[in-house]
Write a protein that holds these residues in place. Structure first.
Motif, PDB file in Angstrom:
ATOM      1  N   LEU A 176       2.070   1.825  -3.509  1.00  0.00           N
ATOM      2  CA  LEU A 176       0.978   2.291  -4.349  1.00  0.00           C
ATOM      3  C   LEU A 176       0.649   3.759  -4.063  1.00  0.00           C
ATOM      4  CD1 LEU A 176      -0.980   1.374  -6.523  1.00  0.00           C
ATOM      5  CD2 LEU A 176      -2.571   0.697  -4.735  1.00  0.00           C
ATOM      6  N   ALA A 177       0.656   4.135  -2.790  1.00  0.00           N
ATOM      7  CA  ALA A 177       0.404   5.538  -2.424  1.00  0.00           C
ATOM      8  C   ALA A 177       1.514   6.434  -2.960  1.00  0.00           C
ATOM      9  CB  ALA A 177       0.301   5.664  -0.908  1.00  0.00           C
ATOM     10  N   ARG A 186       0.828  -1.216   0.000  1.00  0.00           N
ATOM     11  CA  ARG A 186       0.000   0.000   0.000  1.00  0.00           C
ATOM     12  C   ARG A 186       0.856   1.256   0.000  1.00  0.00           C
ATOM     13  NH1 ARG A 186      -5.130  -1.429   3.864  1.00  0.00           N
ATOM     14  NH2 ARG A 186      -5.078  -3.634   3.378  1.00  0.00           N
ATOM     15  N   THR A 207       2.709  10.333  -9.527  1.00  0.00           N
ATOM     16  CA  THR A 207       1.942  10.528 -10.754  1.00  0.00           C
ATOM     17  C   THR A 207       1.222  11.870 -10.739  1.00  0.00           C
ATOM     18  OG1 THR A 207       1.614   8.142 -10.886  1.00  0.00           O
ATOM     19  CG2 THR A 207       0.180   9.501 -12.241  1.00  0.00           C
ATOM     20  N   GLN A 208       0.632  12.221  -9.601  1.00  0.00           N
ATOM     21  CA  GLN A 208      -0.034  13.524  -9.488  1.00  0.00           C
ATOM     22  C   GLN A 208       0.961  14.669  -9.611  1.00  0.00           C
ATOM     23  OE1 GLN A 208      -2.113  13.337  -5.774  1.00  0.00           O
ATOM     24  NE2 GLN A 208      -3.838  12.185  -6.617  1.00  0.00           N
ATOM     25  N   LYS A 227       3.372   5.843  -5.588  1.00  0.00           N
ATOM     26  CA  LYS A 227       3.198   5.898  -7.047  1.00  0.00           C
ATOM     27  C   LYS A 227       2.131   6.929  -7.412  1.00  0.00           C
ATOM     28  CE  LYS A 227       1.570   3.320 -10.982  1.00  0.00           C
ATOM     29  NZ  LYS A 227       0.760   2.207 -11.409  1.00  0.00           N
ATOM     30  N   ASN A 228       0.993   6.919  -6.702  1.00  0.00           N
ATOM     31  CA  ASN A 228      -0.075   7.886  -6.972  1.00  0.00           C
ATOM     32  C   ASN A 228       0.399   9.311  -6.714  1.00  0.00           C
ATOM     33  OD1 ASN A 228      -1.869   5.929  -7.734  1.00  0.00           O
ATOM     34  ND2 ASN A 228      -2.762   5.717  -5.693  1.00  0.00           N
ATOM     35  N   GLU A 229       1.150   9.508  -5.639  1.00  0.00           N
ATOM     36  CA  GLU A 229       1.663  10.832  -5.313  1.00  0.00           C
ATOM     37  C   GLU A 229       2.605  11.343  -6.397  1.00  0.00           C
ATOM     38  OE1 GLU A 229       4.697  12.672  -2.016  1.00  0.00           O
ATOM     39  OE2 GLU A 229       3.351  11.069  -1.370  1.00  0.00           O
TER      40      GLU A 229
END
Length: 166
Positions: free
Chosen positions: A5-6, A2, A12-13, A8-10
């Motif tokens: 994944l968090a 997790r 990407t944003q 990666k999202n950060e």
């Protein structure tokens, strides 16, 4: 999993934000009031003791000509309300925040600084950094040559424990 994944999202944003800023910068032209700070811009932080005023000074400086518009510091046991906000006038690339802690406590400072291309920028980049303020930051190192009076006595004692265990 997790956490990755968090992260990666950060990232990407953040990448999408940079590409959007770059699009806006290219479409608006170089002479517009808004600007994107250079990608190699870093925020340098140092902590110095000010003996004359009895405070600790937090020095914030950008690595290039970008200016710091505002600084917010969150820390427990340092400020009333546990936060401090500073707006340097005029904005510059070097900001000094004076801190006078009431107690000798090590604390984690969360520092958020808004940096822009110039003082009239429309867009700003927010640097978020954590910095640990040492427990005894208010104390100064005194050299033997600075002492005005020599010690008059001494103390000797026996330690039953090894020094590194104390």
């Amino acid at each position: 999993f997790r956490d990755l994944l968090a992260k990666k999202n950060e990232l990407t944003q953040e990448l999408m934000s940079y590409t959007e800023q770059l699009k806006q910068f290219r479409s608006a032209g170089k002479d517009s009031g808004q600007g994107v700070i250079p990608t190699d811009t870093k925020l340098n932080i140092t902590l110095k003791s000010n003996r004359m005023q009895g405070t600790v000074e937090l020095h914030l400086m950008t690595s290039n000509y970008s200016v710091i518009r505002a600084v917010v510091i969150f820390a427990e046991h340092l400020f009333d309300g546990e936060a401090c906000m500073l707006h340097p006038i005029p904005p510059s690339n070097n900001v000094i925040v004076q801190i006078s802690p009431a107690r000798d406590v090590q604390t984690m400072m969360t520092i958020k600084a808004m940096a822009g291309l110039s003082s009239n920028s429309v867009q700003y980049h927010v640097f978020e950094l954590n910095y640990v303020m040492p427990k005894f930051a208010m104390y100064h190192c005194v050299e033997a040559s600075q002492l005005t009076k020599k010690p008059e006595g001494y103390c000797s004692f026996f330690l039953s424990e090894r020094p590194h265990r104390i």
